[in-house]
Design an enzyme around this catalytic site. Sequence first.
Site, PDB file in Angstrom:
ATOM      1  N   ASN A  88       0.826  -1.210   0.000  1.00  0.00           N
ATOM      2  CA  ASN A  88       0.000   0.000   0.000  1.00  0.00           C
ATOM      3  C   ASN A  88       0.862   1.262   0.000  1.00  0.00           C
ATOM      4  O   ASN A  88       0.600   2.217  -0.738  1.00  0.00           O
ATOM      5  CB  ASN A  88      -0.918   0.018   1.229  1.00  0.00           C
ATOM      6  CG  ASN A  88      -2.082  -0.940   1.103  1.00  0.00           C
ATOM      7  OD1 ASN A  88      -2.377  -1.445   0.031  1.00  0.00           O
ATOM      8  ND2 ASN A  88      -2.747  -1.197   2.217  1.00  0.00           N
TER       9      ASN A  88
ATOM     10  N   LYS B 230     -13.144   6.781  -1.110  1.00  0.00           N
ATOM     11  CA  LYS B 230     -13.415   5.676  -2.024  1.00  0.00           C
ATOM     12  C   LYS B 230     -13.211   4.353  -1.295  1.00  0.00           C
ATOM     13  O   LYS B 230     -12.427   4.280  -0.354  1.00  0.00           O
ATOM     14  CB  LYS B 230     -12.468   5.740  -3.233  1.00  0.00           C
ATOM     15  CG  LYS B 230     -12.622   6.982  -4.095  1.00  0.00           C
ATOM     16  CD  LYS B 230     -11.613   6.950  -5.236  1.00  0.00           C
ATOM     17  CE  LYS B 230     -11.705   8.188  -6.097  1.00  0.00           C
ATOM     18  NZ  LYS B 230     -10.703   8.176  -7.199  1.00  0.00           N
TER      19      LYS B 230
ATOM     20  N   GLY C  18      -3.808   5.480   6.359  1.00  0.00           N
ATOM     21  CA  GLY C  18      -2.524   5.722   6.994  1.00  0.00           C
ATOM     22  C   GLY C  18      -1.360   5.424   6.064  1.00  0.00           C
ATOM     23  O   GLY C  18      -0.364   6.159   6.033  1.00  0.00           O
ATOM     24  N   ASP C  19      -1.477   4.357   5.271  1.00  0.00           N
ATOM     25  CA  ASP C  19      -0.425   4.015   4.328  1.00  0.00           C
ATOM     26  C   ASP C  19      -0.343   5.036   3.200  1.00  0.00           C
ATOM     27  O   ASP C  19       0.748   5.359   2.716  1.00  0.00           O
ATOM     28  CB  ASP C  19      -0.661   2.622   3.758  1.00  0.00           C
ATOM     29  CG  ASP C  19      -0.575   1.542   4.823  1.00  0.00           C
ATOM     30  OD1 ASP C  19       0.216   1.711   5.768  1.00  0.00           O
ATOM     31  OD2 ASP C  19      -1.302   0.540   4.717  1.00  0.00           O
TER      32      ASP C  19
END
Length: 296
Positions: free
Chosen positions: A43, A278, A244-245
């Site tokens: 990610n 999304k 967060g990623d």
Amino acid sequence: MTRIAVLGSTNMDLVAYTARAPGRGETVTGREFRTVPGGKGANQAVAAAHAGGEVMMIGAIGDDVYGTRLREGLEHAGVDTDLLHTAEGPSGTAHIVVDDIGSNAIVVVPGANGVVTTLGPGEIAAIAASEILLMQLELPLSAVVEGARAARAQGVRTILTPAPVQPLPDELLDHIDLLVPNEHEAAELSGQDEPHAAAQILLRRVPEVIVTLGAKGCLYAARGGEPVLFEAPSVTAVDTTGAGDTFVGALAVALGEGRPVAGAVAFASAAAALCVQKPGASTSMPYRSEIEAEAV
């Protein structure tokens, strides 16, 4: 273009969407199910590539159909996968429940990620050739420590997301430049629930800390300076998986470009705000043009 190496996990996210997450011993009916390429390492790699970085992924996938999809997804995002090795057995998986307010609960099964216990000459060379090394804790700790030590020896900036949270040895934190926990991870690592107090304790072990606070923004703290609270853009969250990623990947790109902390955080916060609007993790990560338009 910022050269970024990502030493981390690659998982297939198995995502169930439901009105509310089940309690212990409870069964609920979901409305939708998706398989989405993910893993905290992958990610962050996709987020950084979308944000304009030149990204190399270091890790492992299984020799199953998920592994094929995971490699293809990274390559489609523009991530170099020459050091993403294929191991015998299943790829890593993350089993995710997302509720109607966008919150999530996750169980990670490491699979092939668990074989990455040490780094070879190719991995060490790739880290040395980078400007920033991104790491998380979904790989065996021995590999993370080795990567951090190699980066420090070559003057490569190190950024660690301490998730899933666990006690962090000095042999790791001694080689970390920037620690980016969320507020729960910061509390677990410091023993302090209040983010400012937690950051001050963490600064005893690393030079810089950014505590992410979800919709409340993030707190930046560095040794010798006053902490700064940065507000997040106000948006309606659909799915917070990967936010967060996305923040960390975009932050790495911005820092590598030499932006000051305030500008880098604004860029990263805009990316995370777009992500949560999304569904999915890697599939919801915005491109540089979108981030720059949002960050204005």
